[in-house]
Design an enzyme around this catalytic site. Structure first.
Site, PDB file in Angstrom:
ATOM      1  N   HIS A 348      49.246  79.887   6.754  1.00 15.76           N
ATOM      2  CA  HIS A 348      49.412  78.435   6.646  1.00 15.76           C
ATOM      3  C   HIS A 348      48.806  77.671   7.812  1.00 15.76           C
ATOM      4  CE1 HIS A 348      52.026  77.892   3.114  1.00 15.76           C
ATOM      5  NE2 HIS A 348      52.509  79.083   3.412  1.00 15.76           N
ATOM      6  N   LYS A 534      55.278  62.873   8.188  1.00 16.90           N
ATOM      7  CA  LYS A 534      55.018  64.308   8.342  1.00 16.90           C
ATOM      8  C   LYS A 534      55.604  64.756   9.673  1.00 16.90           C
ATOM      9  CE  LYS A 534      50.721  63.358   7.665  1.00 16.90           C
ATOM     10  NZ  LYS A 534      50.292  64.328   6.663  1.00 16.90           N
ATOM     11  N   ARG A 535      55.551  66.040   9.926  1.00 15.87           N
ATOM     12  CA  ARG A 535      56.023  66.560  11.205  1.00 15.87           C
ATOM     13  C   ARG A 535      55.270  65.903  12.357  1.00 15.87           C
ATOM     14  NH1 ARG A 535      54.234  71.482  13.621  1.00 15.87           N
ATOM     15  NH2 ARG A 535      53.067  71.871  11.702  1.00 15.87           N
ATOM     16  N   LYS A 540      48.348  66.190  14.018  1.00 14.58           N
ATOM     17  CA  LYS A 540      48.482  65.273  12.886  1.00 14.58           C
ATOM     18  C   LYS A 540      48.138  63.840  13.277  1.00 14.58           C
ATOM     19  CE  LYS A 540      51.896  68.219  10.625  1.00 14.58           C
ATOM     20  NZ  LYS A 540      51.222  68.539   9.347  1.00 14.58           N
ATOM     21  N   THR A 640      50.755  68.458   1.837  1.00 17.19           N
ATOM     22  CA  THR A 640      51.291  68.175   0.510  1.00 17.19           C
ATOM     23  C   THR A 640      51.771  66.732   0.409  1.00 17.19           C
ATOM     24  OG1 THR A 640      53.411  69.155   1.174  1.00 17.19           O
ATOM     25  CG2 THR A 640      51.913  70.531  -0.117  1.00 17.19           C
ATOM     26  N   LYS A 644      51.608  63.994  -2.838  1.00 16.01           N
ATOM     27  CA  LYS A 644      52.746  63.207  -3.337  1.00 16.01           C
ATOM     28  C   LYS A 644      52.429  61.715  -3.292  1.00 16.01           C
ATOM     29  CE  LYS A 644      55.657  66.791  -1.429  1.00 16.01           C
ATOM     30  NZ  LYS A 644      56.320  67.215  -0.187  1.00 16.01           N
TER      31      LYS A 644
END
Length: 799
Positions: A348, A534-535, A540, A640, A644
């Site tokens: 991942h 998100k985290r 990110k 993901t 969504k």
């Protein structure tokens, strides 16, 4: 099982009376939720039983999905949907003067995961059941799970998340308990010609399973998510005379991801990983022997597939070898062949810190027999390559080196399949991160792009949009997501586009009301809702969004107009991740500064919502106009949340990273706002170390002013300067400033498109239609056919 409104009302009132000796008028929402959950349990219990009976009778191969995280969120509405009861129950409750959404809000999220890894695992469980495959989840029953996030003076504070006190779904199965050994010493002794381990001084923990039903979508199949809890074996109670002694065992399953900044936290994390792997594999072999009546372990891969979800369960390779060789006396070569045929592994990440490596001496102290087995696997692996490849390749790919055990290497060597989770990610694994392994085992590598449960993210999270799809393309899309492509036929339909805008505005009004209630901040639902959820991690790049916010704020202060915008963050930072927590503090103080500045007349608002989880995502995602997917290219494996948000009509601002590339391919470049460095440019920076952000800062006055304004964010204690120092450090890993100019250009395109609402909602419509590409059912079909080789289970539906 069919359910009428009359039958439901009768059962619901009876449960309420049986459980609480109460009636509808006087019951609390928690009591109503418990009674409703009990009705649902009665609904799926017969098909859960029949599924287990049919599994054993048909003897089909089963997949066991091993994951340190599962993040199903709440299950009440999901189970109602999959049973085919959602509409009936909603209407029946309304006739009783009750609201399903209000009742369902009393159910706590299952605190069993952190983010995408756990949500994907839960999605896979849902899809396996919904497609008719026999699939089992295997994880840990965390008592507190991931922490509950609170903001105090802008700082993240972590609190225990006592989610189990109101759980309605698990079933304790003490009869399936198994022992798990830790510590002590082990020596191999001859037992009638067979070397057998003799343990001394070990501590034995009893692993007790708690099963949760995974209800398939209207197909009569209910699979099992098995979570393991740690208890003291009854025969060993005298060894734990005090509460403190007992806590040493019970704390094994207290929290997800113990603090890894100290030895004790690392040891606990290692202990957790072995605990659920050993318990799960013992359970599988017990089923193979007792239920399937099998004694020839060479047939195990015909009945069992074990999937290693990221590196946390990688010890499954060594533990299966231990069980086969030590407990069942299978010779090593045969056991190894069985293990490789049984195991498969999903990678991942390409982030080095996420490819777990354990200190050999720590593992030796905790798991002495496992270390012996891993050492032997490593020795045989090295021997098998001698003379076939270079010594350098052998050294780079071996499992044990420099006093550390490389868990990804163990998973790869011990599996027949290794997959990435997006096309770019898999390509990078094969050409860079795992290049040596790809050259050794090219046939083992494959791609399986992640997916989402469209059923949940449309039918539950966005019922108005689901109704619009029904009205335009019919209801078949609810069972076959391919039908959603027909929605693109309404690209020029004024009525449909207007209705899309109305639905989005309605969802934004609901979220605005929630934001006001939770934070006291008033936001305008007609503004652009710009979402990054998100985290919290540097790759990110919530920091890039922060710089954009500061640029917008400067513009507004200087009289440069922009459309109203509400920027919404939701994210948790790992407790020991100092830089991520500094980012949270700076965003929160930036929000305070902007939200309370009367000079900008409410044109810009910033909201950071606490305690991000699945339920919060279900509120935010249907209301999002803009989806921020701005990770450094090559760093996000898939994502993901991008899928969504796309499915709910948000337009994506994206680097060409992870599954963003496939989203762009699907919707076309005119229906996404792409920007930034490509993978070759990123790797060139890394290779020649030519990224010097200070030069960009000094030569770009817009960037310089933005960075300098960051230093002026009030009520901080050095956090803004820490961010600045990071941005300007030579060869800063995540290339924030390198993408700043391109990011502003993408946001300029967002602004221009927002001014043309017809075009905006045409783009939105295209994204909704093409989100079918990321239906998790399609992902699972590929896993089932290409990796696990499953057959569907056939049972009669309940009438």
């Amino acid at each position: 099982m069919q359910l009428t409104k009359e039958k439901f009302k009768e059962r619901f009132e009876r449960k309420l009376d049986d459980y609480f000796e109460n009636d509808i008028k006087h019951a609390s929402n928690s009591e109503l939720c418990a009674a409703l959950s009990a009705v649902v349990r009665d609904g799926y219990a017969p098909q859960w039983r029949r599924t287990r009976i049919s599994e054993t009778h048909e003897g089909n191969k089963q997949i066991y999905y091993f994951s340190i995280e599962f993040l199903p969120g709440t299950l009440l509405k999901s189970n109602l949907l999959n049973l085919g009861w959602l509409k009936t129950v909603r209407e029946a409750l309304k006739e009783m003067g009750l609201d399903l959404d209000t009742i369902a809000a009393a159910e706590p999220d299952m605190a069993l995961g952190n983010g995408g890894l756990g949500r994907l695992a839960a999605a896979f469980m849902d899809s396996l059941a919904s497609l008719g495959y026999t699939g089992n989840g295997n994880g840990i029953r965390y008592k507190y799970g991931l922490f509950k996030q609170k903001f105090v003076d802008g700082y993240q504070k972590e609190l225990p998340n006592d989610w189990l006190k109101d759980d309605h779904w698990e079933v304790r199965r003490e009869s399936k308990a198994v022992p798990v050994r830790f510590g002590g010493k082990v020596e191999m002794v001859d037992d009638d010609g067979w070397l057998t381990p003799r343990y001394e001084g070990e501590r034995v923990v009893q692993a007790v399973p708690y099963d949760i039903a995974v209800v398939g979508y209207k197909d009569g199949i209910t699979n099992t998510l098995r979570l393991w809890d740690a208890e003291i074996p009854p025969q060993d109670e005298l060894k734990y005379p005090t509460i403190a002694d007992r806590r040493k065992v019970e704390d094994l399953t207290s929290i997800l991801y113990p603090d890894d900044s100290n030895y004790e936290g690392l040891l606990l994390r290692l202990k957790q990983e072995y605990f659920f792997v050993s318990a799960g594999l013992q359970s599988i072999l017990n089923y193979f022997i007792k239920d399937l009546k099998q004694t020839d372990f060479r047939k195990l891969p015909e009945y069992v597939a074990v999937h290693i979800n990221d590196t946390h369960p990688a010890m499954a390779v060594a533990e299966l070898m231990r069980l086969l060789v030590d407990e069942h006396r299978v010779d090593w070569d045969t056991a190894w062949k069985i293990t490789v045929q049984t195991m498969s592994y999903t990678n991942h990440t390409i982030m080095a810190e996420a490819l777990e490596k354990w200190d050999l001496s720590m593992m030796q102290d905790l798991l002495p027999r496992i270390v012996q087995i891993i050492t032997e696997i490593d020795r045989r692996f090295v021997e098998s390559l001698k003379g076939k490849t270079s010594d350098d390749v052998i050294e780079r790919t071996r499992i044990i080196k420099n006093g550390r055990v490389h868990m990804a290497h163990l998973a790869i060597i011990g599996s027949h399949s290794i997959n990435g989770v997006a096309a770019l990610h898999t390509q990078l694994l094969e050409t860079d991160v795992l290049k040596d392994f790809y050259e050794l085992y090219p046939k083992r590598f494959n791609n399986k792009t992640n997916g989402i449960v469209l059923r949940r993210w449309l039918q539950i999270a966005n019922p108005e949009l689901s109704d619009l799809l029904d009205q335009t393309i019919g209801t078949k899309w609810r069972d076959d997501s391919n039908e959603m492509l027909k929605f693109e036929n309404f690209y020029h339909d004024t009525k449909t586009l207007n209705r899309l805008e109305e639905i989005k505005l309605d969802n934004k009004k609901k979220l605005a009301k929630f934001i006001k209630k939770e934070t006291g901040i008033e936001v305008d639902p007609t503004a652009i809702f710009d979402v990054q959820i998100k985290r919290l991690h540097a790759y990110k790049r919530q920091t890039l969004k922060l710089l954009h916010i500061l640029k917008l704020y400067q513009d507004l202060k200087n009289g440069i107009d922009h459309p109203k915008r509400v920027v919404i963050f939701a994210a948790k930072a790992a407790p020991s991740y100092v830089f991520a927590k500094q980012i949270i503090k700076v965003i929160n103080e930036t929000a305070n500064m902007i939200n309370n500045d009367p000079d900008i007349h409410g044109k810009l608002k910033v909201v950071f919502l606490e305690n991000y989880n699945v339920s919060l995502a279900e509120r935010i995602i249907p209301a999002a106009d803009v989806s921020e997917q701005i990770s450094t290219t090559t760093k996000e494996a898939s994502g993901t949340s991008n899928m969504k948000l796309m499915a709910n009509g948000a337009l994506t601002v994206a680097t060409m990273d992870g599954a963003n590339i496939e989203i762009k391919d699907e919707v076309g470049e005119d229906n996404i706002f792409s920007f930034g460095l490509n993978k070759d440019q990123v790797y060139k920076y890394y290779a020649d170390k030519s990224y010097h952000p200070r030069n960009i800062y000094e030569n770009d006055p817009v960037l310089r002013d933005t960075i300098d304004s960051l230093k002026e964010v009030p009520n901080c204690n050095g956090e803004p300067q820490a961010l600045v120092n990071n941005f300007l450090s030579d060869n800063e890993e995540f290339l924030v400033l390198a993408d700043f100019e391109a990011y502003l250009a993408a946001q300029k395109a967002v602004k221009a498109t927002w001014a043309q609402k017809w075009i905006w909602y045409q783009m939105s419509l295209v994204n909704i239609a093409h989100s079918e590409r990321f239906d998790v059912d399609k992902t699972i079909q590929r896993y089932a056919q290409d990796i696990w080789h499953l057959k569907k289970l056939h049972i009669e539906k309940t009438k």
